[in-house]
Design a protein around this motif. Structure first.
Motif, PDB file in Angstrom:
ATOM      1  N   ALA A 164     -38.320  94.053 -10.491  1.00 47.19           N
ATOM      2  CA  ALA A 164     -38.983  94.976  -9.326  1.00 47.19           C
ATOM      3  C   ALA A 164     -38.623  96.485  -9.470  1.00 47.19           C
ATOM      4  N   TYR A 165     -37.029  96.540  -9.505  1.00 42.86           N
ATOM      5  CA  TYR A 165     -36.556  97.875  -9.741  1.00 42.86           C
ATOM      6  C   TYR A 165     -37.036  98.607 -10.836  1.00 42.86           C
ATOM      7  N   GLN A 166     -37.029  97.988 -11.879  1.00 42.91           N
ATOM      8  CA  GLN A 166     -37.461  98.747 -13.462  1.00 42.91           C
ATOM      9  C   GLN A 166     -38.747  98.880 -13.288  1.00 42.91           C
ATOM     10  N   PHE A 167     -39.717  98.111 -12.460  1.00 39.42           N
ATOM     11  CA  PHE A 167     -41.134  98.252 -12.398  1.00 39.42           C
ATOM     12  C   PHE A 167     -41.352  99.846 -11.801  1.00 39.42           C
ATOM     13  N   GLY A 168     -40.569  99.848 -10.658  1.00 42.86           N
ATOM     14  CA  GLY A 168     -40.774 101.027  -9.589  1.00 42.86           C
ATOM     15  C   GLY A 168     -40.225 102.440 -10.500  1.00 42.86           C
ATOM     16  N   LYS A 169     -39.183 102.176 -11.263  1.00 46.83           N
ATOM     17  CA  LYS A 169     -38.536 103.156 -12.027  1.00 46.83           C
ATOM     18  C   LYS A 169     -39.596 103.323 -13.169  1.00 46.83           C
ATOM     19  N   PHE A 170     -40.134 102.354 -13.814  1.00 46.19           N
ATOM     20  CA  PHE A 170     -41.121 102.621 -14.918  1.00 46.19           C
ATOM     21  C   PHE A 170     -42.295 103.541 -14.553  1.00 46.19           C
ATOM     22  N   ALA A 171     -42.918 103.301 -13.202  1.00 48.62           N
ATOM     23  CA  ALA A 171     -43.984 103.906 -13.013  1.00 48.62           C
ATOM     24  C   ALA A 171     -43.558 105.314 -12.603  1.00 48.62           C
ATOM     25  N   ARG A 172     -42.511 105.921 -11.964  1.00 50.46           N
ATOM     26  CA  ARG A 172     -42.034 107.135 -11.505  1.00 50.46           C
ATOM     27  C   ARG A 172     -41.629 108.046 -12.797  1.00 50.46           C
ATOM     28  N   VAL A 173     -40.721 107.245 -13.764  1.00 50.07           N
ATOM     29  CA  VAL A 173     -40.087 107.697 -14.782  1.00 50.07           C
ATOM     30  C   VAL A 173     -40.895 107.814 -16.171  1.00 50.07           C
ATOM     31  N   ARG A 201     -34.805 103.409   0.065  1.00 52.45           N
ATOM     32  CA  ARG A 201     -34.791 105.017   0.314  1.00 52.45           C
ATOM     33  C   ARG A 201     -36.236 105.694   0.259  1.00 52.45           C
ATOM     34  N   LYS A 202     -36.543 106.656   0.788  1.00 47.65           N
ATOM     35  CA  LYS A 202     -37.883 107.220   1.098  1.00 47.65           C
ATOM     36  C   LYS A 202     -38.244 108.193  -0.118  1.00 47.65           C
ATOM     37  N   LEU A 203     -39.199 107.985  -0.553  1.00 48.71           N
ATOM     38  CA  LEU A 203     -39.919 108.775  -1.742  1.00 48.71           C
ATOM     39  C   LEU A 203     -40.168 110.193  -1.220  1.00 48.71           C
ATOM     40  N   ALA A 204     -40.643 110.213   0.051  1.00 46.97           N
ATOM     41  CA  ALA A 204     -40.632 111.786   0.554  1.00 46.97           C
ATOM     42  C   ALA A 204     -39.409 112.463   0.979  1.00 46.97           C
ATOM     43  N   ASP A 205     -38.350 111.825   0.952  1.00 48.12           N
ATOM     44  CA  ASP A 205     -37.274 112.572   1.278  1.00 48.12           C
ATOM     45  C   ASP A 205     -36.366 113.318   0.351  1.00 48.12           C
ATOM     46  N   PRO A 206     -36.177 114.385   0.447  1.00 55.22           N
ATOM     47  CA  PRO A 206     -35.490 115.219  -0.518  1.00 55.22           C
ATOM     48  C   PRO A 206     -34.081 114.528  -0.936  1.00 55.22           C
ATOM     49  N   ALA A 207     -33.418 114.522   0.113  1.00 53.75           N
ATOM     50  CA  ALA A 207     -32.191 113.700  -0.284  1.00 53.75           C
ATOM     51  C   ALA A 207     -32.212 112.443  -1.149  1.00 53.75           C
ATOM     52  N   ASP A 208     -33.016 111.626  -0.714  1.00 49.82           N
ATOM     53  CA  ASP A 208     -33.196 110.469  -1.329  1.00 49.82           C
ATOM     54  C   ASP A 208     -33.712 110.349  -2.824  1.00 49.82           C
ATOM     55  N   ARG A 209     -34.582 111.459  -2.916  1.00 51.41           N
ATOM     56  CA  ARG A 209     -35.149 111.676  -4.257  1.00 51.41           C
ATOM     57  C   ARG A 209     -33.899 112.164  -5.091  1.00 51.41           C
ATOM     58  N   VAL A 257     -33.052 112.086 -14.168  1.00 53.35           N
ATOM     59  CA  VAL A 257     -34.229 112.938 -14.297  1.00 53.35           C
ATOM     60  C   VAL A 257     -34.206 113.764 -13.160  1.00 53.35           C
ATOM     61  N   ASP A 258     -35.142 114.818 -13.282  1.00 50.44           N
ATOM     62  CA  ASP A 258     -35.174 116.082 -12.447  1.00 50.44           C
ATOM     63  C   ASP A 258     -35.895 115.464 -11.169  1.00 50.44           C
ATOM     64  N   PRO A 259     -35.256 115.456  -9.915  1.00 48.08           N
ATOM     65  CA  PRO A 259     -36.145 114.978  -8.585  1.00 48.08           C
ATOM     66  C   PRO A 259     -37.461 115.798  -8.500  1.00 48.08           C
ATOM     67  N   ASP A 260     -37.772 116.887  -8.944  1.00 48.68           N
ATOM     68  CA  ASP A 260     -38.924 117.329  -8.987  1.00 48.68           C
ATOM     69  C   ASP A 260     -39.935 116.705  -9.794  1.00 48.68           C
TER      70      ASP A 260
END
Length: 866
Positions: free
Chosen positions: A130-139, A369-377, A386-389
């Motif tokens: 589950a963790y890797q799937f979320g990371k795979f989508a975003r990275v 953590r929340k994807l919309a929170d800059p500190a969490d990102r 990776v770059d948070p942006d």
């Protein structure tokens, strides 16, 4: 006798075999079991693990059957003609299959943008997957389009827990605490069928005199064993919870010291439930007043008490508010954080807890953590390198993602892991049509599920006994799934699949196929988050039979954190440490019965099947127990429709038609029909269900919609599907409106006050004939003020004449009730079945007596104005 073994230790079962401690692949209990494998087929026995203590249900006992099932996928499948899903699926190589997936991803993102490629996961994936799937989508994909089937399971309870407690963990205490509770209220839960080994804790409680209260429209196996069964109309649980809190307040049962010391917002909730008087709640829910009172007094006077909700209360378009109403009741009675007491929710899927913690949800990063929170990102991006942006923003929730497939701005290429949305999603025929509109669909599964059968590429996946990783059970206990045997040649697990795909997409250096390596990274990503796993290691899990999160990593040289079996003992996970009361109001179901669809449909699970049935419908043992899907109908309803047991019936809603074998039973309400959702095709319950979404959780309204029932014919060995020509066309995709809370069915504010009103007095009476009632006195006329609502609560009357007389209650000139009063007699009638009277209504009392009869009439009509 259950086995007790050292984790991973070999047993002297034979020179080619080994016995491994692991866990059942099904529900969130994650029962311990020992699998002996080497010479196939594998065998298993239960373990004395803390959740199951040597018990297994029929699903667990039969789990090994499927490891060598003849329909098991062992080779990748691709379409014989690329891009043509009418061509057959044929066996292929991994290189060709993954090549087609990667080419489709590149082609789609080049033409439509990054978010046109999406991911859909499942609650049975390990934490690492589950963790890797979320990371795979975003990275690897850099897409916002990811969600998972847990959105259809736990999301309403999650929303309620987070806004009240600041954190979501299904049970904030160990399951064993249930056995120590003197009163347990189970709302919309049937563990006797869904997680039978958990019943031993309820059995132990009853053996020591505990009272169990079950709230369910069906008299389930759990309800039959309970001391009190409340049987509300589906979709009215919120009104019932508010009504119970109303009783607690008016009877002085609230734990005022606890409320003052540990909570905020109670006054708003106190005002919000003023209008939920017991008679009105009985009329809304069907639960008698005396049962309401008994349940509340039992909860309030118990030394230890619990309120546990489940899908029956939560799978509604107002599911978050419903769970909140029960949570408000628990807080008012001072239960959360008290030893042996509390509020919790019974997680459904095997890794329903861990699967939602680490990044499969559209708005979430690991550790809650929340994807919309800059500190969490920033924190998670640093762990990922990776770059948070570069991380995407939050995407669409599950049904919204599925409903936009193949449309402008929607996903055009979809990767599905461990989910069968063609069966499990609401309005399933509409979802199937959306899957057909995709440019490309890839599915990883063990079998050719209904969703996989629609795919361009199908990838065979390792099963539970063939992979390693961790799971998080319903208590928040992180446990080990240990590899007991090798998968069939040519089969890969999903962790390796994601690492391979990431490599082909140019980000392989950021991914690993080793579960322990991925788990360590998960710990770093979750560190400091609400679900902190950073102090948990595989070695600790082995030594301690699992570790409860949160478990932060210890400072250098400090002793390790012990984990947290029980939350909220000292404070809640909010900024000020206090739990939040949230006022909520009952709103009628999104879809109400009418002349065309006159009954209420509700759905759920049965003992011998699980989720979408991809596995259990292929089990020989379980097929003998539940070979066909059955629709439960009350004998009164069946007789009215000419239906007998085993007849084939067709259920129709505004979205589709499906057929079932009839099960005539008095365990269900006469106005309600129940069907299980484990089947697809012509018996798909979710071809019928309402996709209306909860504004907070985005949970669909699985548990209630309007339905029509028709007898098709006599018993059939195989239930025939409905005629295709009779199926309504799936509704086209429409852009969703921004989520907004739905208003209640009645106008309410937190400032609501109730005022008693009385039409009463002693009046002269002269009869003009019993058929000629007329007004008695202007004092017996009342108009409800604009903006208010009233209800008649009782009528008392007395008659001084020697003849029978009548008093007539009228609303806007139309008769509502007759009250006969005997010669020189009196009458007292509670008015629990009289409807609400909105602003502007005129209520009058008229009277009738035999012609020429005279005397006095005593009248007292009690109303309440809100």
């Amino acid at each position: 006798m259950p086995a007790t073994l050292v984790p991973g230790a070999a047993a002297p079962a034979g020179p080619r075999t080994r016995t491994t401690e692991t866990h059942c692949p099904y529900c969130s209990l994650q029962c311990g079991m020992a699998v002996t494998a080497g010479d196939r087929p594998a065998t298993l026995v239960p373990l004395d693990f803390p959740t199951n203590r040597g018990g297994l249900c029929s699903k667990g006992w039969s789990a090994a059957e499927l490891l060598d099932h003849p329909e098991r996928l062992t080779r990748p499948l691709v379409r014989a003609v690329p891009g043509d899903r009418t061509s057959p699926l044929v066996e292929s190589t991994w290189d060709e299959a993954l090549g087609r997936v990667v080419a489709a991803i590149g082609r789609t993102q080049a033409e439509h943008g990054r978010d046109a490629v999406g991911c859909f996961g499942g609650g049975s994936l390990t934490n690492e997957q589950a963790y890797q799937f979320g990371k795979f989508a975003r990275v690897a994909l850099r897409t916002s389009a990811i969600d998972y089937n847990g959105r259809f399971c736990m999301s309403s309870a999650v929303g309620a827990a987070i806004r009240a407690f600041g954190i979501d963990r299904g049970l904030p205490f160990p399951l064993a605490d249930v056995a120590e509770a003197d009163v347990v209220v189970l709302v919309g839960s049937n563990p006797a069928d869904t997680m039978p080994p958990a019943m031993q804790y309820l059995d132990a409680g009853r053996a020591r005199g505990a009272l169990h209260v079950v709230v369910d429209p069906r008299r389930t196996a759990t309800a039959r064993n309970a001391g009190l069964h409340l049987q509300p109309l589906p979709g009215t649980d919120l009104a019932l919870a508010n009504g119970l809190l109303h009783i607690a307040i008016t009877e002085g049962l609230v734990d005022e010291a606890y409320v003052a010391a540990r909570t905020t917002g109670f006054e708003a909730v106190r005002d919000a439930v003023r209008s939920y008087w017991t008679d009105r709640v009985e009329r809304i829910t069907g639960v008698p007043v005396e049962q309401q009172r008994r349940a509340v007094f039992a909860l309030a006077h118990a030394r230890n008490a619990m309120v546990l909700t489940a899908r029956g209360a939560e799978q509604h378009s107002s599911g978050t508010d419903t769970a909140t109403a029960w949570l408000n009741l628990a807080l008012a009675l001072g239960l959360p954080g008290r030893p042996g007491s509390g509020w919790g929710t019974l997680t459904g899927q095997g890794n329903g807890q861990g699967g939602r913690e680490h990044g499969q949800k559209a708005d979430q990063l690991p550790g809650y953590r929340k994807l919309a929170d800059p500190a969490d990102r920033a924190h998670v991006a640093a762990v990922w390198g990776v770059d948070p942006d570069d991380l995407p923003q939050p995407g669409r929730s599950a049904f919204e993602l599925l409903d936009a497939l193949g449309t402008d701005g929607g996903v055009r290429t979809l990767l599905v892991l461990a989910s069968n949305v063609a069966v499990s999603a609401p309005d399933a025929r509409r979802v199937i049509s959306r899957l057909g509109d995709l440019d490309f669909l890839a599915v990883s599964d063990f079998f050719l599920s209904e969703t996989a059968a629609l795919a361009d590429v199908v990838l065979p996946s390792a099963m539970w006994a063939e992979e390693s990783g961790t799971m998080t059970n319903l208590e928040g206990r992180v446990i080990r799934r240990r590899r007991a045997m090798d998968p069939p040649e040519g089969v890969r697990d999903d962790l390796a699949l994601l690492a391979e795909l990431a490599g082909r997409l140019g980000t392989g250096h950021l991914f690993s196929a080793d579960p322990e390596t991925v788990f360590a990274e998960l710990g770093r990503a979750s560190a400091g988050g609400a679900a902190d796993y950073s102090g948990i290691t595989y070695a600790r899990i082995d030594d301690e039979q699992g570790v409860f999160w949160p478990c932060p990593a210890a400072e250098d040289g400090a002793p390790g954190h012990p984990g947290t079996p029980r939350l909220f003992a000292d404070r809640f996970a909010t900024a000020d440490g206090r739990a939040r009361f949230v006022p909520v109001q009952h709103a009628g179901a999104h879809e109400q019965p009418d002349d065309e669809y006159p009954y209420v449909l509700t759905t759920g699970r049965v003992l011998a099947q699980y989720q979408s049935g991809t596995q259990t419908r292929r089990s020989r043992s379980l097929q003998m127990v539940a070979p066909v899907p059955r629709a439960e109908l009350h004998p009164d309803l069946a007789a009215r429709l000419g239906i007998t047991h085993d007849d084939v019936v067709e259920l129709a809603t505004r979205r589709g038609r499906a057929r079932f074998a009839a099960q005539v039973t008095d365990t269900i309400r006469p106005d309600t029909v129940f069907v299980p959702f484990h089947w697809g095709g012509g018996s798909s319950a979710n071809a019928l269900t309402d996709p209306a979404l909860d504004p907070v959780s985005r949970m669909p309204a699985f548990k209630v919609c309007a339905v029509a029932v028709t007898r098709v014919g006599g018993p059939e060995e195989r239930v025939p599907p409905p005629e295709a020509a009779g199926q309504p066309a799936p509704r086209p995709h429409a852009l969703a409106a921004p989520p907004a809370p739905r208003p209640p069915t009645r106008r309410r504010t937190s400032r609501v006050k109730s005022t008693p009103k009385f039409l009463q007095g002693v009046f002269p009476l002269t009869g003009e004939g019993l058929a000629k009632p007329g007004p008695v006195d202007p004092a017996l006329r009342y108009q409800v003020p604009a903006g208010a609502t009233a209800q008649a609560l009782y009528f008392r009357g007395g008659n001084s004449t020697g003849e029978l007389v009548y008093v007539l209650l009228l609303r806007d000139g139309e008769p509502m009730r007759w009250f006969p009063i005997g010669a020189k007699g009196d009458v007292h009638v509670p008015l629990r079945v009289v409807e609400d009277l909105p602003g502007g209504c005129v209520v009058e009392l008229h009277a009738a007596a035999p012609e020429g009869v005279s005397g006095e009439l005593v009248v007292d009509l009690g109303l309440v104005e809100v």
